[in-house]
Design an enzyme around this catalytic site. Structure first.
Site, PDB file in Angstrom:
ATOM      1  N   HIS A  36       0.835  -1.210   0.000  1.00 16.70           N
ATOM      2  CA  HIS A  36       0.000   0.000   0.000  1.00 16.70           C
ATOM      3  C   HIS A  36       0.865   1.253   0.000  1.00 16.70           C
ATOM      4  CE1 HIS A  36      -3.692  -2.148   0.298  1.00 16.70           C
ATOM      5  NE2 HIS A  36      -3.269  -2.820   1.347  1.00 16.70           N
ATOM      6  N   ASP A  90       3.222   6.309  -5.156  1.00 22.80           N
ATOM      7  CA  ASP A  90       3.221   6.489  -6.601  1.00 22.80           C
ATOM      8  C   ASP A  90       2.404   7.758  -6.871  1.00 22.80           C
ATOM      9  OD1 ASP A  90       2.700   6.488  -9.322  1.00 22.80           O
ATOM     10  OD2 ASP A  90       2.401   4.321  -9.449  1.00 22.80           O
ATOM     11  N   ARG A 110       0.019   8.058  -9.912  1.00 21.96           N
ATOM     12  CA  ARG A 110      -1.233   7.331  -9.705  1.00 21.96           C
ATOM     13  C   ARG A 110      -2.163   8.085  -8.771  1.00 21.96           C
ATOM     14  NH1 ARG A 110      -2.493   4.786  -4.961  1.00 21.96           N
ATOM     15  NH2 ARG A 110      -3.891   2.992  -5.033  1.00 21.96           N
ATOM     16  N   GLY A 128     -12.238  -2.394  -4.189  1.00 24.10           N
ATOM     17  CA  GLY A 128     -10.842  -2.760  -3.938  1.00 24.10           C
ATOM     18  C   GLY A 128     -10.139  -1.620  -3.240  1.00 24.10           C
ATOM     19  N   ASP A 175     -13.744  -4.113  -0.125  1.00 27.52           N
ATOM     20  CA  ASP A 175     -12.641  -4.955  -0.570  1.00 27.52           C
ATOM     21  C   ASP A 175     -13.094  -5.757  -1.791  1.00 27.52           C
ATOM     22  OD1 ASP A 175     -10.822  -7.337  -0.649  1.00 27.52           O
ATOM     23  OD2 ASP A 175      -9.953  -6.263   1.053  1.00 27.52           O
ATOM     24  N   GLU A 190      -9.209   1.528  -8.327  1.00 27.73           N
ATOM     25  CA  GLU A 190      -7.878   1.436  -8.918  1.00 27.73           C
ATOM     26  C   GLU A 190      -7.648  -0.053  -9.112  1.00 27.73           C
ATOM     27  OE1 GLU A 190      -4.726   0.250  -9.323  1.00 27.73           O
ATOM     28  OE2 GLU A 190      -3.711   1.318  -7.701  1.00 27.73           O
ATOM     29  N   GLU A 193      -3.586  -9.909 -12.644  1.00 24.85           N
ATOM     30  CA  GLU A 193      -4.024  -9.648 -11.263  1.00 24.85           C
ATOM     31  C   GLU A 193      -4.951  -8.432 -11.188  1.00 24.85           C
ATOM     32  OE1 GLU A 193      -0.829  -9.494  -8.396  1.00 24.85           O
ATOM     33  OE2 GLU A 193      -0.887 -11.656  -8.186  1.00 24.85           O
TER      34      GLU A 193
END
Length: 308
Positions: free
Chosen positions: A16, A22, A25, A49, A71, A92, A101
């Site tokens: 995380h 990042d 992002r 998510g 989640d 995201e 993934e």
């Protein structure tokens, strides 16, 4: 359970931290939320998510009435009860090479279960690209190294070294200088309309013309996503395409934690300027675990053809 193993791997704080740090992002998402504040203010949002929940917090800061931070594994196993339609889905969801993934399946499920007609999905579209690349430095540090190890010729190791270095796709950062041609679109995803079955297999034929004479070492894949309102929305249409907010993982753009995904050949192919490089690529979901992908790459150049 495969999915549980995947989701538990995301429990590690370090992952995380890497994603939040990042800046490309995180700041692009924040800018998108502020740009679409009129869709979010006083409205109901679901963050698919959610991870640490930073996107949920940005939506709350933008004035959302309610934010469901969910989640992705809970959506995947249908554990979530939301007793109202939602106005906005933010997620995201992108994985390496966009679909490896990825949590796009969870976004589609959430969209079909909860999103109001005319609701907003951020990001709205995604595009996966590929291009042939030359990367002599990477090749020499993994392979040519064995030709002289402290003065000893250990080139008997080279074949094994090629297998170790290039058997699997590699997540690395390259630059625009490594790219031999304009990119080819492998897959365009419209998050408002895409269906889950479309993710099972993605196939495309490509044809490139090399812009220079160079050793061709393989192919790079990258993606970008755009944050647009639904086109059927009654709100002000986006008049200027340059207003579209884009999060790009292209080699010429600032680096992100996704980097680029490279599929290397064991041996480089010398290509001439203007030489055609053509073939096909198929990305298919692994039967054992839908989050993983199998890549079949066929390529032909200068009378030579290969399958990887």
């Amino acid at each position: 359970d495969f999915d549980m193993a995947y989701f538990h791997s995301y429990a590690h704080v370090g992952i995380h931290e890497e994603m939040i740090k990042d800046r490309v992002r995180t700041e692009t998402y924040r800018a998108a939320i502020m740009q679409h504040q009129s869709f979010i203010e006083g409205k109901v949002v679901v963050d698919v998510g959610c991870g640490t929940g930073i996107l949920s917090i940005f939506c709350a800061q933008a004035g959302a009435k309610r934010v469901y931070a969910v989640d992705a594994s809970d959506i995947a196993v249908q554990d979530v009860e939301i007793d109202e339609e939602v106005d906005v889905i933010i997620s995201e969801w992108m994985g390496y090479m966009l679909l490896y993934e990825s949590m796009l399946g969870s976004v589609i499920t959430a969209r079909d279960r909860w999103l109001k007609h005319g609701g907003l999905i951020l990001p709205s579209t995604a595009t996966l690209y590929m291009a042939p690349v030359t990367h002599p430095d990477r090749y020499s540090e993994s392979i040519d190294f064995w030709r002289n190890v402290y003065g000893i010729d250990m080139s008997a190791m080279i074949q094994l070294a090629k297998q170790c270095a290039f058997e699997e796709p590699c997540v690395e950062t390259i630059t625009g200088e490594n790219v031999l041609t304009w990119p080819h679109v492998v897959k365009h995803v419209d998050c408002y309309t895409i269906q889950i079955h479309e993710l099972e297999s993605v196939s495309t034929r490509y044809k490139f013309q090399s812009m220079m004479r160079a050793p061709l070492h393989g192919f790079a894949f990258w993606f970008d996503v755009e944050f647009n309102a639904p086109t059927h929305s009654q709100r002000k249409k986006r008049t200027n395409p340059n207003e579209a907010l884009v999060l790009s993982t292209a080699p010429e753009d600032p680096p992100t934690h996704w980097q680029q995904t490279l599929v290397y050949f064991y041996d480089p192919i010398e290509v001439e300027q203007d030489q055609l490089i053509e073939g096909s690529v198929t990305l298919s979901q692994s039967k054992e675990n839908a989050r993983f992908m199998n890549i079949r790459l066929e390529y032909a150049s200068g009378g030579r053809s290969f399958v990887k």
